[in-house]
Design a protein around this motif. Structure first.
Motif, PDB file in Angstrom:
ATOM      1  N   GLY A 204       9.085  61.753  13.755  1.00 16.11           N
ATOM      2  CA  GLY A 204       9.300  62.429  15.025  1.00 16.11           C
ATOM      3  C   GLY A 204       8.395  61.935  16.134  1.00 16.11           C
ATOM      4  O   GLY A 204       7.276  61.452  15.902  1.00 16.11           O
ATOM      5  N   THR A 205       8.886  62.091  17.361  1.00 19.37           N
ATOM      6  CA  THR A 205       8.122  61.638  18.523  1.00 19.37           C
ATOM      7  C   THR A 205       6.848  62.447  18.732  1.00 19.37           C
ATOM      8  O   THR A 205       5.904  61.965  19.358  1.00 19.37           O
ATOM      9  N   ALA A 206       6.818  63.678  18.227  1.00 20.18           N
ATOM     10  CA  ALA A 206       5.613  64.498  18.369  1.00 20.18           C
ATOM     11  C   ALA A 206       4.453  63.933  17.560  1.00 20.18           C
ATOM     12  O   ALA A 206       3.300  64.328  17.767  1.00 20.18           O
ATOM     13  N   ASN A 207       4.753  63.029  16.634  1.00 23.64           N
ATOM     14  CA  ASN A 207       3.705  62.472  15.767  1.00 23.64           C
ATOM     15  C   ASN A 207       3.432  60.997  16.069  1.00 23.64           C
ATOM     16  O   ASN A 207       2.933  60.254  15.225  1.00 23.64           O
ATOM     17  N   THR A 208       3.765  60.583  17.305  1.00 24.69           N
ATOM     18  CA  THR A 208       3.436  59.224  17.742  1.00 24.69           C
ATOM     19  C   THR A 208       1.922  59.036  17.749  1.00 24.69           C
ATOM     20  O   THR A 208       1.174  59.952  18.116  1.00 24.69           O
ATOM     21  N   PHE A 209       1.460  57.852  17.356  1.00 21.38           N
ATOM     22  CA  PHE A 209       0.014  57.606  17.343  1.00 21.38           C
ATOM     23  C   PHE A 209      -0.334  56.396  18.198  1.00 21.38           C
ATOM     24  O   PHE A 209       0.500  55.508  18.434  1.00 21.38           O
ATOM     25  N   THR A 210      -1.572  56.373  18.668  1.00 27.93           N
ATOM     26  CA  THR A 210      -2.115  55.228  19.411  1.00 27.93           C
ATOM     27  C   THR A 210      -3.409  54.786  18.741  1.00 27.93           C
ATOM     28  O   THR A 210      -4.128  55.609  18.166  1.00 27.93           O
ATOM     29  N   VAL A 211      -3.690  53.482  18.825  1.00 25.96           N
ATOM     30  CA  VAL A 211      -4.900  52.924  18.224  1.00 25.96           C
ATOM     31  C   VAL A 211      -5.704  52.219  19.310  1.00 25.96           C
ATOM     32  O   VAL A 211      -5.180  51.344  20.015  1.00 25.96           O
ATOM     33  N   THR A 212      -6.957  52.633  19.455  1.00 26.36           N
ATOM     34  CA  THR A 212      -7.870  51.973  20.386  1.00 26.36           C
ATOM     35  C   THR A 212      -8.819  51.100  19.578  1.00 26.36           C
ATOM     36  O   THR A 212      -9.616  51.618  18.783  1.00 26.36           O
TER      37      THR A 212
END
Length: 661
Positions: A204-212
Motif C-alpha cells: 500500500g501507498t501508506a507504507n511507502t518508504f524513503t532512504v537517506t
C-alpha cells in the motif's frame, strides 16, 4: 488290682494360636460387615464421579454450541442477539466463484448474502535495489548513517562502522532496526552480482518508504526503486473501494477475503448459514446427552437373572438429576423470538428409554423456514421484564438500590471525566543521551531505563513493556504531535500519576525533567432528574434523599449536554425459562457445582459415612487386639494347667504300676 485311665492327657497340649484366631475371627464379623459397607459406599462415590464426568462432557458440548468454546465465559451473553452472535447458529460458509482470483473465509455473526467483486488493481509493496557489488561480505559500502522513513513510522537511523560496512553487515543492521522494511541480498548473475534489495513489510501507498544515504568512503549503493507501492482497488456490488492490503476483513461483515489477481469480470462471493455445522453440533450434543441418559438408566436397570442392579439403584439424588436433565428439553417454549412451542417441532425428540433422537431432515426444514425462530428456541432471551431502560445508547444501567424509586429520570452531563495524564515538554525523535523514567500510579511504580539513540517508537515500546510488567493500568503513546504522553487507562479522581526523569527535559529527551510532575483524573459531573448526581470516574449515581437515590449509570461520554432519560421499573423474572440449551446449560452448571451441587452433596455425605465407618473399624480392631491378648493369656494359663495335670497323671500312673508289680 484294676487301673483307671479313661482320659489320657499326658500328651494333651492346646493349640492356643489357632483357638484364639478362630475366636477372634468369629468376633470380627462386625468388622467384615463394616468393610463391606465401605466397599459399597466407595462404589457409589465412584459411580457419582463417573456421572459427573459425563455431565461435564455434555456441558462442554453445550459451551461450544453456545459460546464457541469448551470453557464457559465468566459473563454469559444476556440477550438473544448476543447469544446468537457467539453460538453455533452464527456459523456461516462463504464460497467464491473463482478461488484463483479471490479466496474468502467467514466467521461468526455473518449476514447471508451475495457479493459481486471486481478487482481492478492489487496492492503492492514498494521495493528498491542497490547497484551490483563484487562481494557481499568484503566489498566496502563506506561508513556513516542510513536513515529509513517508512509510512507513519518514526524515521530510523542506522549507524554503519568498520565492523559492518559490507552488504551483509548493512542487511543485518536494517533487519535488526525494525524500520518497516526487510533487506535481502540477491545474486543477479552478472560480473558484480550482489545487490541489496529493500522491500516494505506492508503493501500500500501508506507504507511507502524513503532512504537517506549518508554513507561515505566506499562503493555507492545507488538505491533505485524497482517496484512502486500501490493500493488494492476493487468494487463490491458496484461500490469502489481502496485498501492498502490484498487481505480485506473490514468490508463485508464477518467475511475476510484475499485478492489474488485482477479480474475482468466480477467474482461472486456467496455467504450462507452453515447448516451442516449446526446439525453436526446438535448430533454431538445428542450423543453426549445419551451417554448420560444411558448411564443413569443402567444404574436403575435390574438384572433378574443375576438379581443385581446398579450401585445407585433407588438413589433419590439420581432421580432428581435425571428429572433436572429432562425438564429443559420437554418444557413448553414461549419466548418472543420463536413460534416453535417445543423442541420436538424441530426434530429433537425423546425415545421411550429416555434417550434423545435428532431428525436431521426435520431440523433442516425448520432452519430453512425460520432460522431465527429455531435459534431462539434453543438460545432463549435473558432480558428481564421491567428493570431499567435508557433512551441513549451512551448510557448503560449499572445498578440500583432499595431506595431507588420507579420513574423516568432525565440525564445531563456537565463535566467530562478525564484520565490522569502527563505530556512531555519536547517533541521526541531520538534520545541524545541515556535517560531513566520513573512512573508511579497509586502504590505501583515502573522504572524505565532508556538509551542514547533510542527512537520514539523504541521509547514507547520500552515504557509500555515496563508498565505491563508491573501490572500498571497506564499507557504511553504519541500525543499526535510527536510528544510522549503517559496516561492512566481509567478515569476519575481515584487515579493519579507521577513521572520523574533523570534527564533535564531539554530537547533530545523525553521532555520530562528531574522535578516530578503529577496529574490526577477528573470525575464525571452531571444531573439525574435535574438533581446534582454523585460522579465517580464514568459513573453518575443518584444523590441521597432524591427519588433517583442509588441509581448508578455508566456514561460512555462524548460531549457535555443531554443524554436522554432512564426509566426505572420493577424487575420481574422475564422469559429466561423458555429456552432449551441455555436452561439445560444452567441445569448442568447447578448439577456439577463443586460446592453445592447435588453430586457434590451426595459424595460428601458418602465420604463422611466412609470416614465414620473406617474410624469404627479402626476402633473395633483395636478392641479385638486387646481381646486377643486376654484370650491368649487365658488359654496359655489353661494349657499350662493341663500340662501340670499331665505330669501328675504320669507320676500317679508310675506309682500305681509299682504297686501292681
Amino acid at each position: 488290682m484294676a487301673t483307671s485311665s479313661s482320659v489320657n492327657v499326658t500328651n494333651s497340649v492346646l493349640d492356643v494360636g489357632s483357638i484364639v484366631d478362630n475366636l477372634i475371627n468369629y468376633e470380627s464379623a462386625p468388622v467384615t460387615n463394616m468393610q463391606s459397607q465401605v466397599t459399597k459406599l466407595q462404589s457409589k462415590v465412584t459411580a457419582y464421579q463417573a456421572l459427573n464426568t459425563k455431565l461435564s462432557t455434555l456441558s462442554d458440548k453445550l459451551n461450544t454450541m453456545l459460546f464457541g468454546s469448551t470453557a464457559a465465559p465468566f459473563v454469559q451473553p444476556y440477550s438473544f442477539a448476543d447469544r446468537l452472535s457467539e453460538s453455533i447458529f452464527s456459523k456461516c460458509n462463504v464460497t467464491s466463484s473463482s478461488d484463483d482470483i479471490i479466496s474468502a473465509t467467514a466467521t461468526n455473526a455473518t449476514i447471508s448474502g451475495s457479493y459481486a467483486i471486481t478487482v481492478t488493481d492489487l496492492a503492492q509493496a514498494q521495493a528498491q535495489a542497490s547497484s551490483g557489488f563484487a562481494s557481499s561480505s568484503t566489498a566496502s559500502i563506506g561508513t556513516g548513517t542510513l536513515t529509513i522513513k517508512s509510512g507513519t513510522k518514526d524515521a530510523v537511523t542506522i549507524s554503519i562502522g568498520s565492523s559492518n560496512n559490507t552488504l551483509v553487515g548493512l542487511r543485518d543492521a536494517i533487519n535488526n532496526a525494525n524500520a518497516g522494511v526487510t533487506a535481502t541480498i540477491v545474486n543477479d548473475g552478472s560480473a558484480t552480482p550482489y545487490r541489496l534489495l529493500l522491500r516494505a513489510n506492508d503493501t500500500g501507498t501508506a507504507n511507502t518508504f524513503t532512504v537517506t544515504n549518508n554513507l561515505s568512503g566506499g562503493q555507492a549503493l545507488n538505491l533505485a526503486q524497482t517496484q512502486a507501492a500501490s493500493d488494492a482497488v476493487f468494487s463490491v456490488n458496484g461500490l469502489s473501494i481502496t485498501k492498502s492490503s490484498n487481505t480485506v476483513s473490514d468490508v463485508i461483515d464477518g467475511v475476510s477475503f484475499t485478492l489474488k489477481q485482477k479480474s475482468a469480470s466480477p467474482v461472486n462471493l456467496k455467504v450462507d448459514k452453515d447448516v451442516d455445522s449446526i446439525v453436526s453440533a446438535l448430533k454431538e450434543f445428542v450423543t453426549a446427552y445419551n451417554a448420560v441418559s444411558s448411564y443413569i438408566g443402567g444404574q436403575f436397570a435390574y438384572n433378574a437373572a443375576k438379581d443385581t442392579a446398579g450401585v445407585l439403584a433407588g438413589d433419590a439424588t439420581l432421580r432428581t438429576i435425571q428429572s433436572r436433565l429432562q425438564s429443559p428439553l420437554t418444557q413448553s417454549i414461549t419466548n418472543k423470538f420463536t413460534s416453535f412451542g417445543v423442541a420436538g417441532r424441530v426434530g429433537l425428540e425423546f425415545n421411550r428409554d429416555g434417550s434423545l433422537t435428532l431428525n436431521e431432515s426435520e431440523l433442516k426444514e425448520a432452519l430453512a423456514d425460520d432460522f431465527a425462530g429455531v435459534a431462539a428456541l434453543f438460545l432463549g432471551d435473558g432480558t428481564p421484564s421491567g428493570g431499567t431502560t435508557t433512551t441513549d445508547s451512551r448510557v448503560n444501567f449499572d445498578s440500583k438500590t432499595a431506595a431507588t424509586q420507579n420513574g423516568t429520570y432525565s440525564i445531563q452531563v456537565d463535566t467530562l471525566a478525564q484520565q490522569a495524564s502527563l505530556l512531555g515538554a519536547q517533541m521526541l525523535t531520538t534520545l541524545t543521551s541515556d535517560e531513566t523514567l520513573t512512573i508511579t500510579a497509586g502504590s505501583a511504580s515502573a522504572v524505565v531505563p532508556l538509551l542514547q539513540n533510542d527512537s520514539f517508537s523504541t521509547v514507547l515500546s520500552k515504557v509500555n513493556a515496563a508498565l505491563s510488567a508491573q501490572n500498571m493500568a497506564v499507557t504511553a503513546s504519541d500525543d499526535g504531535t510527536g510528544r510522549l504522553k503517559i496516561a492512566t487507562n481509567d478515569f476519575g479522581s481515584l487515579f493519579d500519576l507521577t513521572v520523574v526523569s533523570s534527564g533535564s527535559g531539554a530537547d533530545g529527551t523525553t521532555g520530562f525533567g528531574s522535578s516530578p510532575v503529577t496529574s490526577t483524573g477528573v470525575d464525571i459531573a452531571g444531573k439525574i432528574n435535574g438533581h446534582d448526581a454523585i460522579g465517580s470516574g464514568l459513573f453518575l449515581t443518584g444523590a441521597a434523599g432524591q427519588p433517583e437515590e442509588g441509581l448508578s449509570l455508566r456514561i460512555s461520554q462524548t460531549s457535555v449536554g443531554n443524554y436522554g432519560s432512564a426509566t426505572v421499573a420493577s424487575d420481574t423474572k422475564g422469559t429466561e425459562g423458555a429456552s432449551v440449551l441455555m436452561n439445560l446449560f444452567s441445569a448442568l452448571d447447578g448439577l456439577t457445582d463443586p460446592l453445592s451441587g447435588p453430586i457434590q452433596s451426595a459424595t460428601d455425605g458418602l465420604n463422611r459415612n466412609i470416614t465414620a465407618l473406617k474410624d469404627n473399624i479402626t476402633s473395633y480392631q483395636a478392641r479385638l487386639e486387646i481381646r486377643r491378648e486376654i484370650l491368649t493369656q487365658a488359654y496359655n494359663e489353661a494349657d499350662q494347667a493341663l500340662r501340670l495335670m499331665a505330669v501328675k497323671q504320669s507320676q500317679l500312673s508310675s506309682q500305681l504300676s509299682s504297686l501292681s508289680s
